[in-house]
Design an enzyme around this catalytic site. Structure first.
Site, PDB file in Angstrom:
ATOM      1  CD  GLU A 180      29.248   0.603  70.687  1.00 24.00           C
ATOM      2  OE1 GLU A 180      28.918   0.624  69.310  1.00 24.00           O
ATOM      3  OE2 GLU A 180      29.218   0.233  71.730  1.00 24.00           O
ATOM      4  CG  ASP A 182      26.861   1.453  59.053  1.00 21.86           C
ATOM      5  OD1 ASP A 182      25.997   0.669  58.560  1.00 21.86           O
ATOM      6  OD2 ASP A 182      27.178   1.218  59.921  1.00 21.86           O
TER       7      ASP A 182
HETATM    8  N1  SAH Z   1      35.328  -3.396  62.756  1.00 25.12           N
HETATM    9  C1  SAH Z   1      34.962  -3.206  63.769  1.00 25.12           C
HETATM   10  C2  SAH Z   1      33.669  -3.417  64.247  1.00 25.12           C
HETATM   11  C3  SAH Z   1      32.663  -2.787  64.882  1.00 25.12           C
HETATM   12  S1  SAH Z   1      31.685  -3.934  64.191  1.00 25.12           S
HETATM   13  C4  SAH Z   1      36.130  -1.205  64.021  1.00 25.12           C
HETATM   14  O1  SAH Z   1      36.364  -0.913  63.614  1.00 25.12           O
HETATM   15  O2  SAH Z   1      35.664  -1.435  65.351  1.00 25.12           O
HETATM   16  C5  SAH Z   1      30.203  -3.046  64.249  1.00 25.12           C
HETATM   17  C6  SAH Z   1      29.516  -3.003  66.021  1.00 25.12           C
HETATM   18  O3  SAH Z   1      28.571  -1.978  65.676  1.00 25.12           O
HETATM   19  C7  SAH Z   1      28.503  -4.053  66.484  1.00 25.12           C
HETATM   20  O4  SAH Z   1      28.865  -4.102  67.974  1.00 25.12           O
HETATM   21  C8  SAH Z   1      27.336  -3.688  65.991  1.00 25.12           C
HETATM   22  O5  SAH Z   1      26.393  -4.019  67.039  1.00 25.12           O
HETATM   23  C9  SAH Z   1      27.076  -2.511  65.724  1.00 25.12           C
HETATM   24  N2  SAH Z   1      26.963  -1.748  64.209  1.00 25.12           N
HETATM   25  C10 SAH Z   1      27.187  -0.413  63.527  1.00 25.12           C
HETATM   26  N3  SAH Z   1      26.464  -1.184  62.595  1.00 25.12           N
HETATM   27  C11 SAH Z   1      26.178  -1.868  61.599  1.00 25.12           C
HETATM   28  C12 SAH Z   1      26.089  -2.187  61.015  1.00 25.12           C
HETATM   29  N4  SAH Z   1      26.307  -1.747  60.176  1.00 25.12           N
HETATM   30  N5  SAH Z   1      25.703  -3.543  60.816  1.00 25.12           N
HETATM   31  C13 SAH Z   1      25.882  -4.599  61.809  1.00 25.12           C
HETATM   32  N6  SAH Z   1      25.905  -3.538  63.039  1.00 25.12           N
HETATM   33  C14 SAH Z   1      26.642  -2.878  63.188  1.00 25.12           C
END
Ligand code: SAH
Length: 250
Positions: A17, A205
């Site tokens: 980001e 999402d």
């Molecule tokens: N596994 C992911 C890691 C990102 S986790 C990857 O593939 O890179 C999610 C990050 O995006 C966090 O910083 C959060 O603030 C945000 N985020 C986006 N969608 C989210 C959701 N449905 N629930 C919680 N956080 C979410």
């Protein structure tokens, strides 16, 4: 006397980001901005109207390409940003899960409503219950949203990407438009230190539609959400930098 926004600090969790924003805003990285061992990174640029800084949460050195996310690094990053850059406005920019039932669509960008709470801190003891839920006050940016044609949404924060069993009950009360993992933690420090604060979040999402798991949607849409975020953040910064702080809030 009217205080102007001369030091504006963006807080961004994931490097995916942060990097497009750093490039778009023409920021330069500050070498070793914080104490030895602190993973957070910082960039800055001097504009005519004031200084822009961006603090990202840095990487977990144990895992390839994994950023520090969630409330633990968020609190530290916000504290360090306040100590080092003395911002008169702090903005958390990032992605979030959206509730389609409250009008969210993938790729849309929201500004935060003026309250920031947690959905995963359930402490059924008098006083502790509401303290744990947070519900910290941030800046009411509804005028910025109206002027820049952006939506306003209530953000709910928790430390899991996945929706947990108890979340729905909390969301029935708070009716969030977005869920993510950092905003309330930053709002706590911002409120504690009296630094005006709000968030800009792009929907990556949808939490309440379809069968596709959040993590699959998130991975698919991260690029599009970050692109939308990278378009909107510079417009918000242009609006806020140099503006009288009291004029930004309603
Ligand atoms: N596994 C992911 C890691 C990102 S986790 C990857 O593939 O890179 C999610 C990050 O995006 C966090 O910083 C959060 O603030 C945000 N985020 C986006 N969608 C989210 C959701 N449905 N629930 C919680 N956080 C979410």
């Amino acid at each position: 006397m009217a205080i102007k926004t001369k030091s504006l600090c963006l807080l961004v969790a994931m490097q995916e980001e942060a990097s497009p924003l750093v490039e778009r805003l023409g920021l330069t990285e500050i070498v070793a901005p914080f104490a030895k061992g602190i993973p957070m990174r910082a960039w800055s640029a001097a504009e005519v109207e004031g200084r822009i800084t961006l603090v990202s949460f840095g990487a977990d050195p144990r895992f390839e390409g994994v950023s520090n996310i969630g409330t633990q690094p968020a609190v530290l990053a916000a504290h360090l940003a306040i100590e080092r850059f003395a911002p008169d406005l702090m903005i958390n920019a990032g992605t979030a899960g959206g509730f389609s039932s409250r009008g969210a669509e993938v790729g849309q960008v929201f500004l935060s409503a003026d309250r920031f709470g947690y959905h995963d801190r359930i402490v059924p003891l008098p006083g502790y219950d509401e303290s744990a839920r947070g519900n910290y006050r941030g800046l009411d940016v509804s005028r910025i949203a109206a002027d820049l044609n952006l939506k306003i949404g209530r953000i709910s924060t928790g430390d899991s990407l996945r929706t947990l069993q108890t979340d729905a009950e909390e969301w029935e009360r708070t009716e969030p438009a977005l869920k993510e993992m950092e905003a309330a933690a930053i709002a706590w420090i911002a409120w504690t230190r009296r630094v005006p604060f709000f968030a800009i979040k792009a929907v990556a999402d949808l939490v309440d539609t379809g069968d596709t798991p959040t993590e699959v949607q998130f991975t698919e849409n991260l690029g599009a959400a970050v692109a939308a975020l990278t378009e909107v953040v510079p417009r918000v910064i242009t609006y806020c930098l140099g503006a009288v702080v009291d004029d930004l809030a309603l």
